[in-house]
Scaffold this motif. Structure first.
Motif, PDB file in Angstrom:
ATOM      1  N   ALA A  24       0.811  -1.227   0.000  1.00 56.19           N
ATOM      2  CA  ALA A  24       0.000   0.000   0.000  1.00 56.19           C
ATOM      3  C   ALA A  24       0.841   1.273   0.000  1.00 56.19           C
ATOM      4  CB  ALA A  24      -0.921  -0.002   1.219  1.00 56.19           C
ATOM      5  N   THR A  25       2.115   1.174   0.362  1.00 50.52           N
ATOM      6  CA  THR A  25       2.959   2.371   0.453  1.00 50.52           C
ATOM      7  C   THR A  25       3.781   2.603  -0.817  1.00 50.52           C
ATOM      8  OG1 THR A  25       4.602   0.953   1.517  1.00 50.52           O
ATOM      9  CG2 THR A  25       3.181   2.255   2.966  1.00 50.52           C
ATOM     10  N   GLY A  26       3.635   1.745  -1.813  1.00 46.98           N
ATOM     11  CA  GLY A  26       4.421   1.895  -3.047  1.00 46.98           C
ATOM     12  C   GLY A  26       3.741   2.816  -4.050  1.00 46.98           C
ATOM     13  N   MET A  27       4.342   2.924  -5.237  1.00 49.19           N
ATOM     14  CA  MET A  27       3.818   3.825  -6.272  1.00 49.19           C
ATOM     15  C   MET A  27       2.393   3.433  -6.653  1.00 49.19           C
ATOM     16  SD  MET A  27       6.374   5.845  -6.826  1.00 49.19           S
ATOM     17  CE  MET A  27       5.407   6.760  -7.958  1.00 49.19           C
ATOM     18  N   VAL A  28       2.185   2.146  -6.918  1.00 44.63           N
ATOM     19  CA  VAL A  28       0.846   1.685  -7.324  1.00 44.63           C
ATOM     20  C   VAL A  28      -0.083   1.623  -6.116  1.00 44.63           C
ATOM     21  CG1 VAL A  28      -0.460  -0.201  -8.366  1.00 44.63           C
ATOM     22  CG2 VAL A  28       1.805   0.370  -9.269  1.00 44.63           C
ATOM     23  N   GLY A  29       0.443   1.139  -4.982  1.00 45.65           N
ATOM     24  CA  GLY A  29      -0.383   0.955  -3.798  1.00 45.65           C
ATOM     25  C   GLY A  29      -1.007   2.258  -3.320  1.00 45.65           C
ATOM     26  N   SER A  51       3.045  -3.049   4.248  1.00 45.45           N
ATOM     27  CA  SER A  51       4.258  -2.646   3.526  1.00 45.45           C
ATOM     28  C   SER A  51       5.297  -3.742   3.777  1.00 45.45           C
ATOM     29  CB  SER A  51       4.764  -1.303   4.056  1.00 45.45           C
ATOM     30  OG  SER A  51       5.255  -1.485   5.374  1.00 45.45           O
ATOM     31  N   SER A  52       6.555  -3.435   3.410  1.00 46.07           N
ATOM     32  CA  SER A  52       7.606  -4.424   3.690  1.00 46.07           C
ATOM     33  C   SER A  52       7.903  -4.500   5.181  1.00 46.07           C
ATOM     34  CB  SER A  52       8.891  -4.055   2.947  1.00 46.07           C
ATOM     35  OG  SER A  52       9.470  -2.919   3.552  1.00 46.07           O
ATOM     36  N   GLY A  53       7.559  -3.427   5.894  1.00 40.12           N
ATOM     37  CA  GLY A  53       7.844  -3.371   7.320  1.00 40.12           C
ATOM     38  C   GLY A  53       9.276  -2.955   7.620  1.00 40.12           C
ATOM     39  N   ARG A  56       8.922   2.378   9.399  1.00 46.31           N
ATOM     40  CA  ARG A  56       7.582   2.712   9.870  1.00 46.31           C
ATOM     41  C   ARG A  56       6.883   3.493   8.773  1.00 46.31           C
ATOM     42  NH1 ARG A  56       5.481   3.505  15.211  1.00 46.31           N
ATOM     43  NH2 ARG A  56       7.052   2.573  16.555  1.00 46.31           N
ATOM     44  N   ARG A  57       5.806   2.966   8.215  1.00 45.99           N
ATOM     45  CA  ARG A  57       5.119   3.700   7.148  1.00 45.99           C
ATOM     46  C   ARG A  57       3.624   3.742   7.445  1.00 45.99           C
ATOM     47  NH1 ARG A  57       8.704   4.801   3.081  1.00 45.99           N
ATOM     48  NH2 ARG A  57      10.217   3.198   2.529  1.00 45.99           N
ATOM     49  N   THR A  58       2.972   4.796   6.930  1.00 45.38           N
ATOM     50  CA  THR A  58       1.517   4.913   7.083  1.00 45.38           C
ATOM     51  C   THR A  58       0.904   5.248   5.729  1.00 45.38           C
ATOM     52  OG1 THR A  58       1.697   7.269   7.589  1.00 45.38           O
ATOM     53  CG2 THR A  58       1.642   5.762   9.469  1.00 45.38           C
ATOM     54  N   GLY A 175       8.946   1.694 -10.151  1.00 48.61           N
ATOM     55  CA  GLY A 175       8.796   1.700  -8.696  1.00 48.61           C
ATOM     56  C   GLY A 175       9.465   2.898  -8.023  1.00 48.61           C
ATOM     57  N   ARG A 176       9.224   2.973  -6.715  1.00 49.41           N
ATOM     58  CA  ARG A 176       9.643   4.153  -5.945  1.00 49.41           C
ATOM     59  C   ARG A 176      11.157   4.345  -5.940  1.00 49.41           C
ATOM     60  NH1 ARG A 176       7.566   3.051  -0.622  1.00 49.41           N
ATOM     61  NH2 ARG A 176       9.590   2.069  -0.308  1.00 49.41           N
ATOM     62  N   SER A 177      11.924   3.249  -5.848  1.00 47.33           N
ATOM     63  CA  SER A 177      13.379   3.438  -5.734  1.00 47.33           C
ATOM     64  C   SER A 177      13.939   4.030  -7.036  1.00 47.33           C
ATOM     65  CB  SER A 177      14.073   2.130  -5.377  1.00 47.33           C
ATOM     66  OG  SER A 177      13.743   1.151  -6.324  1.00 47.33           O
ATOM     67  N   ASP A 332      -1.883   7.110 -17.880  1.00 50.94           N
ATOM     68  CA  ASP A 332      -1.204   7.072 -16.588  1.00 50.94           C
ATOM     69  C   ASP A 332      -0.901   5.611 -16.241  1.00 50.94           C
ATOM     70  OD1 ASP A 332      -0.616   6.994 -13.800  1.00 50.94           O
ATOM     71  OD2 ASP A 332      -1.442   9.017 -13.638  1.00 50.94           O
ATOM     72  N   ASN A 333       0.380   5.276 -16.211  1.00 49.20           N
ATOM     73  CA  ASN A 333       0.779   3.882 -15.945  1.00 49.20           C
ATOM     74  C   ASN A 333       0.359   3.413 -14.559  1.00 49.20           C
ATOM     75  OD1 ASN A 333       2.986   5.905 -15.501  1.00 49.20           O
ATOM     76  ND2 ASN A 333       3.856   4.222 -14.327  1.00 49.20           N
ATOM     77  N   LEU A 334       0.269   4.346 -13.588  1.00 51.33           N
ATOM     78  CA  LEU A 334      -0.094   3.936 -12.227  1.00 51.33           C
ATOM     79  C   LEU A 334      -1.607   3.736 -12.095  1.00 51.33           C
ATOM     80  CD1 LEU A 334       2.222   6.374 -10.235  1.00 51.33           C
ATOM     81  CD2 LEU A 334       2.642   3.963 -10.765  1.00 51.33           C
TER      82      LEU A 334
HETATM   83  N1  LIG Z   1       4.737   1.038 -11.253  1.00 52.52           N
HETATM   84  C1  LIG Z   1       3.936   0.693 -12.248  1.00 52.52           C
HETATM   85  O1  LIG Z   1       3.666   1.484 -13.171  1.00 52.52           O
HETATM   86  C2  LIG Z   1       3.334  -0.692 -12.276  1.00 52.52           C
HETATM   87  C3  LIG Z   1       2.424  -0.997 -13.282  1.00 52.52           C
HETATM   88  C4  LIG Z   1       1.845  -2.274 -13.343  1.00 52.52           C
HETATM   89  C5  LIG Z   1       2.173  -3.202 -12.383  1.00 52.52           C
HETATM   90  N2  LIG Z   1       3.073  -2.882 -11.418  1.00 52.52           N
HETATM   91  C6  LIG Z   1       3.367  -3.910 -10.413  1.00 52.52           C
HETATM   92  O2  LIG Z   1       2.847  -3.444  -9.174  1.00 52.52           O
HETATM   93  C7  LIG Z   1       3.677  -3.891  -8.106  1.00 52.52           C
HETATM   94  C8  LIG Z   1       4.143  -2.692  -7.291  1.00 52.52           C
HETATM   95  O3  LIG Z   1       4.896  -1.825  -8.114  1.00 52.52           O
HETATM   96  P1  LIG Z   1       5.335  -0.375  -7.591  1.00 52.52           P
HETATM   97  O4  LIG Z   1       5.851   0.323  -8.789  1.00 52.52           O
HETATM   98  O5  LIG Z   1       4.241   0.229  -6.798  1.00 52.52           O
HETATM   99  O6  LIG Z   1       6.565  -0.758  -6.625  1.00 52.52           O
HETATM  100  P2  LIG Z   1       7.194   0.108  -5.421  1.00 52.52           P
HETATM  101  O7  LIG Z   1       6.920   1.548  -5.593  1.00 52.52           O
HETATM  102  O8  LIG Z   1       8.597  -0.348  -5.324  1.00 52.52           O
HETATM  103  O9  LIG Z   1       6.375  -0.389  -4.142  1.00 52.52           O
HETATM  104  C9  LIG Z   1       6.508  -1.705  -3.649  1.00 52.52           C
HETATM  105  C10 LIG Z   1       5.571  -1.880  -2.481  1.00 52.52           C
HETATM  106  O10 LIG Z   1       5.690  -3.236  -2.008  1.00 52.52           O
HETATM  107  C11 LIG Z   1       6.013  -3.207  -0.606  1.00 52.52           C
HETATM  108  N3  LIG Z   1       6.806  -4.399  -0.283  1.00 52.52           N
HETATM  109  C12 LIG Z   1       8.072  -4.686  -0.653  1.00 52.52           C
HETATM  110  N4  LIG Z   1       8.447  -5.871  -0.123  1.00 52.52           N
HETATM  111  C13 LIG Z   1       7.395  -6.333   0.595  1.00 52.52           C
HETATM  112  C14 LIG Z   1       7.165  -7.491   1.400  1.00 52.52           C
HETATM  113  N5  LIG Z   1       8.102  -8.421   1.578  1.00 52.52           N
HETATM  114  N6  LIG Z   1       5.960  -7.629   1.988  1.00 52.52           N
HETATM  115  C15 LIG Z   1       4.983  -6.688   1.839  1.00 52.52           C
HETATM  116  N7  LIG Z   1       5.149  -5.568   1.101  1.00 52.52           N
HETATM  117  C16 LIG Z   1       6.338  -5.394   0.481  1.00 52.52           C
HETATM  118  C17 LIG Z   1       6.775  -1.906  -0.420  1.00 52.52           C
HETATM  119  O11 LIG Z   1       6.775  -1.539   0.957  1.00 52.52           O
HETATM  120  P3  LIG Z   1       7.813  -0.444   1.558  1.00 52.52           P
HETATM  121  O12 LIG Z   1       7.136   0.886   1.432  1.00 52.52           O
HETATM  122  O13 LIG Z   1       8.000  -0.862   2.956  1.00 52.52           O
HETATM  123  O14 LIG Z   1       9.074  -0.522   0.737  1.00 52.52           O
HETATM  124  C18 LIG Z   1       5.909  -0.987  -1.278  1.00 52.52           C
HETATM  125  O15 LIG Z   1       4.711  -0.677  -0.593  1.00 52.52           O
HETATM  126  C19 LIG Z   1       4.820  -4.693  -8.755  1.00 52.52           C
HETATM  127  O16 LIG Z   1       4.457  -6.050  -8.754  1.00 52.52           O
HETATM  128  C20 LIG Z   1       4.845  -4.151 -10.167  1.00 52.52           C
HETATM  129  O17 LIG Z   1       5.351  -5.084 -11.093  1.00 52.52           O
HETATM  130  C21 LIG Z   1       3.664  -1.659 -11.339  1.00 52.52           C
END
Ligand SMILES: NC(=O)c1ccc[n+]([C@@H]2O[C@H](COP(=O)([O-])OP(=O)(O)OC[C@H]3O[C@@H](n4cnc5c(N)ncnc54)[C@H](OP(=O)(O)O)[C@@H]3O)[C@@H](O)[C@H]2O)c1
Length: 356
Positions: A24-29, A51-53, A56-58, A175-177, A332-334
């Motif tokens: 939920a804390t990632g780009m898509v989440g 999140s990954s834990g 600390r994230r909200t 992704g975020r990184s 918008d890809n997200l």
């Molecule tokens: N970005 C895009 O445009 C896009 C489009 C289509 C599909 N996707 C897919 O959507 C997914 C997320 O992509 P994203 O771009 O949002 O990636 P991201 O920004 O890197 O975010 C990853 C998320 O996963 C969490 N996470 C990482 N390891 C975890 C674990 N072991 N247990 C629980 N949560 C964990 C991260 O938590 P922390 O905050 O703690 O790091 C963060 O909330 C991927 O599978 C990607 O292939 C992405």
């Protein structure tokens, strides 16, 4: 009209749901959580974010800040629906088990997209493949989804034989990184440029992508296979064939990362089974839900369409022969590339009365 009336009555009758979001804390989440709040079409009783834990994230939901800790199996087990927006590894490890226990599981990773037992769903295109017994559902790749929506009417009407694509994919798609690195590189290169030196980055400044992306273009999205195709290029081809149920479709892709924050674009060349004029193509495309067609002479750009829901199509024109058409897409890809498609799948489950 009947469709929307049915839909609203179903939504009214629907119970409040406990909904988990892993990642939920990632780009898509973050976008997914925002959509669940903003669209108002989904009766979330309780949101359970993870999140990954590692920190600390909200996440913010309906004016409250909710802690997003590491995955908790007990909390997940009481959800009716869980969205996976984290990684292939996390989805592989957790999604089949949840689905096996009857919990609806919508996965945005690529882990199960080509699994013949898992429906790969874009609601505007192939909602018919959803089954009450298949609780694990995959959402497609962010490059494939908009093309599948934009060209499905042409495919049904004139039988697309071949698709050739050049993509222009924003950094948020990685992704975020990757995005954090991009901002650092822009800052560093901007300073170097002002000082009049060559804008060269140290090797440590790009670990999320194959090279520095600031002021650059990288023709590689994912690793290469033995034939030189990237992971992304193979995903687009395999997933498009599955969603269109067109196993013999020829697909050639060059996937390119560009220094754009949010919003992908692509040029598409389509070879049809029969001649079709650009005017007829425009008429067919304009009837597909979820699309915004730009008038001749105008076109969408990633910057202009970022944070909007439709797939935007412009520059529809004749190709080299009367059976070839060229299009330009931006979206918008997200959103439609990821979070929005997942939420629309959930809305479809709700509309059918399958979510309880
Ligand atoms: N970005 C895009 O445009 C896009 C489009 C289509 C599909 N996707 C897919 O959507 C997914 C997320 O992509 P994203 O771009 O949002 O990636 P991201 O920004 O890197 O975010 C990853 C998320 O996963 C969490 N996470 C990482 N390891 C975890 C674990 N072991 N247990 C629980 N949560 C964990 C991260 O938590 P922390 O905050 O703690 O790091 C963060 O909330 C991927 O599978 C990607 O292939 C992405």
């Amino acid at each position: 009209m009947k469709h929307s009336a049915d839909r609203s009555s179903c939504l009214k009758k629907a119970p409040s749901l406990r909904v988990g979001v892993i990642g939920a804390t990632g780009m898509v989440g973050q976008e997914l959580v925002r959509l669940l709040e903003r669209r108002g079409s989904f009766p979330v009783g309780e949101l359970v974010p993870f999140s990954s834990g590692s920190q600390r994230r909200t996440v913010s939901f309906r004016g409250r800040r909710l802690a997003a800790g590491p995955v908790d199996q007990a909390a997940l087990a009481s959800c009716s629906l869980v969205f996976f927006v984290s990684s292939d590894e996390v989805s592989r490890r957790l999604a089949p088990g949840l689905a096996g226990r009857g919990i609806w599981t919508i996965d945005d990773s690529s882990a199960f997209r080509l699994d013949p037992g898992v429906p790969l769903v874009i609601p505007e295109v192939n909602a018919h493949v959803l089954k009450r017994s298949s609780r694990l559902i995959a959402g497609p790749n962010c490059t494939m989804t908009p093309l599948a929506v934009a060209a499905v009417a042409l495919h049904r009407g004139a039988g697309i034989k071949e698709v050739r694509l050049a993509t222009y994919q924003s950094v948020s798609g990685a992704g975020r990184s990757a995005l954090e690195e991009f901002f650092l590189q822009v800052h560093e290169k901007g300073r170097l440029r002002v000082e009049g030196r060559a804008p060269v980055l140290g090797g440590s400044a790009h670990s999320a992508l194959p090279g520095p992306i600031a002021y650059n273009v990288i023709p590689q999205v994912g690793g290469f296979d033995a034939e030189g195709r990237s992971v992304e290029e193979n995903k687009v081809a395999g997933e498009l064939r599955k969603v269109w149920e067109a196993p013999s479709l020829k697909v050639s892709v060059t996937a390119v990362r560009v220094p754009v924050v949010r919003g992908h674009a692509m040029a598409a060349w389509l070879t049809l089974g029969r001649p079709l004029s650009p005017a007829a193509a425009r008429a067919a495309i304009s009837r597909t839900p979820g699309l915004k067609l730009f008038p001749d002479g105008d076109y969408p750009t990633p910057l202009a369409v970022a944070d909007t829901e439709p797939v935007c199509v412009g520059r529809i024109r004749k190709g080299a022969t009367s059976r070839e058409l060229c299009l330009w897409l931006a979206y918008d890809n997200l959103l439609k590339g990821a979070a929005l498609n997942s939420v629309q799948i959930a809305e479809e489950l709700l509309r059918r009365g399958w979510l309880a």
